[in-house]
Design an enzyme around this catalytic site. Structure first.
Site, PDB file in Angstrom:
ATOM      1  N   THR A 156     -50.675  23.967  27.407  1.00  0.00           N
ATOM      2  CA  THR A 156     -50.754  23.431  26.038  1.00  0.00           C
ATOM      3  C   THR A 156     -51.808  22.317  26.042  1.00  0.00           C
ATOM      4  O   THR A 156     -52.987  22.575  25.928  1.00  0.00           O
ATOM      5  CB  THR A 156     -49.398  22.947  25.517  1.00  0.00           C
ATOM      6  OG1 THR A 156     -48.781  22.099  26.500  1.00  0.00           O
ATOM      7  CG2 THR A 156     -48.476  24.114  25.216  1.00  0.00           C
ATOM      8  N   LYS A 182     -46.891  23.919  34.074  1.00  0.00           N
ATOM      9  CA  LYS A 182     -47.662  23.361  32.979  1.00  0.00           C
ATOM     10  C   LYS A 182     -46.930  22.132  32.458  1.00  0.00           C
ATOM     11  O   LYS A 182     -45.714  22.015  32.556  1.00  0.00           O
ATOM     12  CB  LYS A 182     -47.881  24.374  31.851  1.00  0.00           C
ATOM     13  CG  LYS A 182     -46.657  24.854  31.120  1.00  0.00           C
ATOM     14  CD  LYS A 182     -46.106  23.978  30.023  1.00  0.00           C
ATOM     15  CE  LYS A 182     -47.169  23.478  29.076  1.00  0.00           C
ATOM     16  NZ  LYS A 182     -46.515  22.578  28.041  1.00  0.00           N
ATOM     17  N   THR A 193     -43.934  18.876  27.633  1.00  0.00           N
ATOM     18  CA  THR A 193     -42.994  19.977  27.752  1.00  0.00           C
ATOM     19  C   THR A 193     -43.325  20.670  29.076  1.00  0.00           C
ATOM     20  O   THR A 193     -44.466  21.008  29.278  1.00  0.00           O
ATOM     21  CB  THR A 193     -43.145  20.931  26.574  1.00  0.00           C
ATOM     22  OG1 THR A 193     -42.965  20.156  25.391  1.00  0.00           O
ATOM     23  CG2 THR A 193     -42.123  22.026  26.582  1.00  0.00           C
ATOM     24  N   GLU A 280     -51.286  13.196  30.023  1.00  0.00           N
ATOM     25  CA  GLU A 280     -52.132  12.947  28.862  1.00  0.00           C
ATOM     26  C   GLU A 280     -52.758  11.554  28.941  1.00  0.00           C
ATOM     27  O   GLU A 280     -52.061  10.539  28.912  1.00  0.00           O
ATOM     28  CB  GLU A 280     -51.314  13.099  27.582  1.00  0.00           C
ATOM     29  CG  GLU A 280     -50.921  14.542  27.324  1.00  0.00           C
ATOM     30  CD  GLU A 280     -49.917  14.728  26.212  1.00  0.00           C
ATOM     31  OE1 GLU A 280     -49.778  15.878  25.759  1.00  0.00           O
ATOM     32  OE2 GLU A 280     -49.257  13.754  25.822  1.00  0.00           O
ATOM     33  N   ASN A 404     -51.534  12.328  21.336  1.00  0.00           N
ATOM     34  CA  ASN A 404     -50.270  12.610  20.677  1.00  0.00           C
ATOM     35  C   ASN A 404     -50.300  12.340  19.186  1.00  0.00           C
ATOM     36  O   ASN A 404     -49.560  12.946  18.411  1.00  0.00           O
ATOM     37  CB  ASN A 404     -49.150  11.825  21.373  1.00  0.00           C
ATOM     38  CG  ASN A 404     -48.747  12.479  22.675  1.00  0.00           C
ATOM     39  OD1 ASN A 404     -48.042  13.467  22.680  1.00  0.00           O
ATOM     40  ND2 ASN A 404     -49.261  11.953  23.782  1.00  0.00           N
ATOM     41  N   SER A 409     -53.085  18.554  14.829  1.00  0.00           N
ATOM     42  CA  SER A 409     -54.277  18.778  14.004  1.00  0.00           C
ATOM     43  C   SER A 409     -55.286  19.679  14.707  1.00  0.00           C
ATOM     44  O   SER A 409     -55.113  20.046  15.838  1.00  0.00           O
ATOM     45  CB  SER A 409     -54.914  17.435  13.653  1.00  0.00           C
ATOM     46  OG  SER A 409     -55.256  16.728  14.815  1.00  0.00           O
TER      47      SER A 409
END
Length: 409
Positions: A156, A182, A193, A280, A404, A409
């Protein structure tokens, strides 16, 4: 950029006898990306799974638990990205079951022999019709060597696919292990996740697979955190295809059982740490090691208090040795009878605090030198006993907020 993490080399990922993988582009959320992945198992394979502890768990997690509990021989797993099918109520369950039924019909199986997995945006209806439309292409793509494609197909917000392989010898036979994972955000598995799949051709008593997987999860995916958020969809699966040809392992504490568990754990830990390295916005990989506790549980409690602290994590991002923040986190970790005069704190080899206060020999420039590194170990001594444990985490950067804030978007 990921912290000392590179994309896997497809040719170095070992195929597992008795398992084929197919990947397709179904346009679940975005066109032109791999987003449906199938694992097809030959008869005789054994499967175990551990899942999120989040009570608001996703529909596929609920269906996986049901199908595993039903005791049917699992013959296929289907993974979609782009949509988590979480927070979707009865409709989400119906769509997860429809996905299983469609793949079962294509393979001549019962729906309970299929396990579904989803990852992506929460509270949006699963476009099951797109998944079903993508199944023929995924089935046509199925090959034993497609692990690298699968690692891409389950991503993702990951910046890189995550996969690794190992081999060992058991009973004179070569045993292969390959796994993928992942995850980059919403990571604090409590089994983000997070998805993890490991397969081996080892021969092992099917009854041992679930306890073995719990041990692997506890020492790998349950020792990582990026942001402290436990996902609705966390799933970690272990497949044994029973094809290696050695005498079956009937006890985890046997010589062969210990060997296999060590090799599986090495794969699981590498995959778990890869998630943190690709966190991230992460710029630093941090090991938090707590020792001298009365129990391993209280060591983990302290380690997670440090690893979850936004003040600690932002200090690491800035390379600012504001290390009182670490001591504060130790203090609020919840150990009621903690004696602060016994606390020792190290950054790598730099002794920062002793007997609960600043080490007289500590120099700020030494702390800053360590904080500038991309890999750092925080070591805390509690002075209460002989237990120890560790977790792996990363810093918290501006990019984490940006990623995040813009996720949908």
């Amino acid at each position: 950029m990921p912290v000392h993490l590179s994309a896997p080399i497809a040719s170095e990922l070992l195929p597992i006898a008795g398992l084929r993988i197919g990947v397709a582009e179904a346009g679940i959320r975005k066109a032109g990306r791999k987003d449906v992945t199938l694992f097809l198992l030959e008869p005789g394979a054994s499967v175990a799974g551990v899942f999120t502890s989040n009570r608001f768990c996703a529909a596929p997690v609920q269906v996986c638990r049901e199908h595993l509990a039903a005791g049917s021989a699992i013959r296929a797993m289907v993974v979609n990205t782009g949509n988590a099918n979480a927070g979707t109520g009865a409709d989400g369950l119906a769509r997860a079951r429809a996905t299983c039924q469609a793949l079962a019909d294509a393979l001549g199986l019962q729906a309970t022999q299929v396990l579904p997995f989803s990852t992506g945006v929460i509270m949006e209806p699963l476009p099951v019709e797109r998944i079903v439309a993508g199944l023929p292409a995924a089935l046509a793509d199925a090959q034993p060597q497609h692990w690298a494609r699968a690692a891409e197909g389950i991503m993702t917000t990951d910046t890189l696919p995550k996969a690794t392989s190992r081999q060992l010898s058991l009973g004179g036979q070569t045993v292969s292990i390959t796994g993928i994972s992942k995850g980059a955000g919403m990571i604090r598995p409590n089994m983000a996740t997070m998805l993890g799949f490991i397969a081996t051709d080892a021969c092992i008593d099917p009854a041992l697979l679930q306890p073995l997987l719990h041990e692997l999860a506890e020492a790998s995916f349950n020792r990582i955190t990026i942001d402290g958020d436990t996902s609705t969809n966390d799933s970690f699966m272990l497949v044994a295809t029973q094809r290696a040809g050695h005498a079956p392992i009937t006890a985890l504490d046997s010589a062969e059982g210990v060997q296999l568990k060590a090799a599986l754990l090495a794969v699981a830990q590498q995959l778990a740490q890869a998630i943190v390295r690709d966190g991230e916005g992460a710029t630093k990989f941090i090991t938090v090691q707590v020792e001298g506790g009365r129990t391993a549980q209280e060591c983990r409690q302290v380690a997670y208090a440090i690893a979850h602290s936004p003040l600690v994590k932002t200090a690491f991002f800035a390379s600012d040795p504001n290390l009182g923040r670490i001591l504060a986190a130790v203090g609020y970790a919840g150990i009621a009878d903690l004696d602060q005069t016994l606390i020792e704190l190290y950054l790598d080899e730099v002794h920062v605090a002793t007997q609960g206060g600043r080490n007289p020999a500590y120099r700020e420039e030494d702390g800053q030198r360590v904080m500038r590194q991309s890999e750092i170990t925080v070591r805390v001594g509690l002075g209460r006993g002989a237990a120890q444990d560790q977790v792996w985490t990363c810093d918290l950067s501006h990019d984490y907020v940006t990623i995040n804030a813009d996720y949908r978007s």
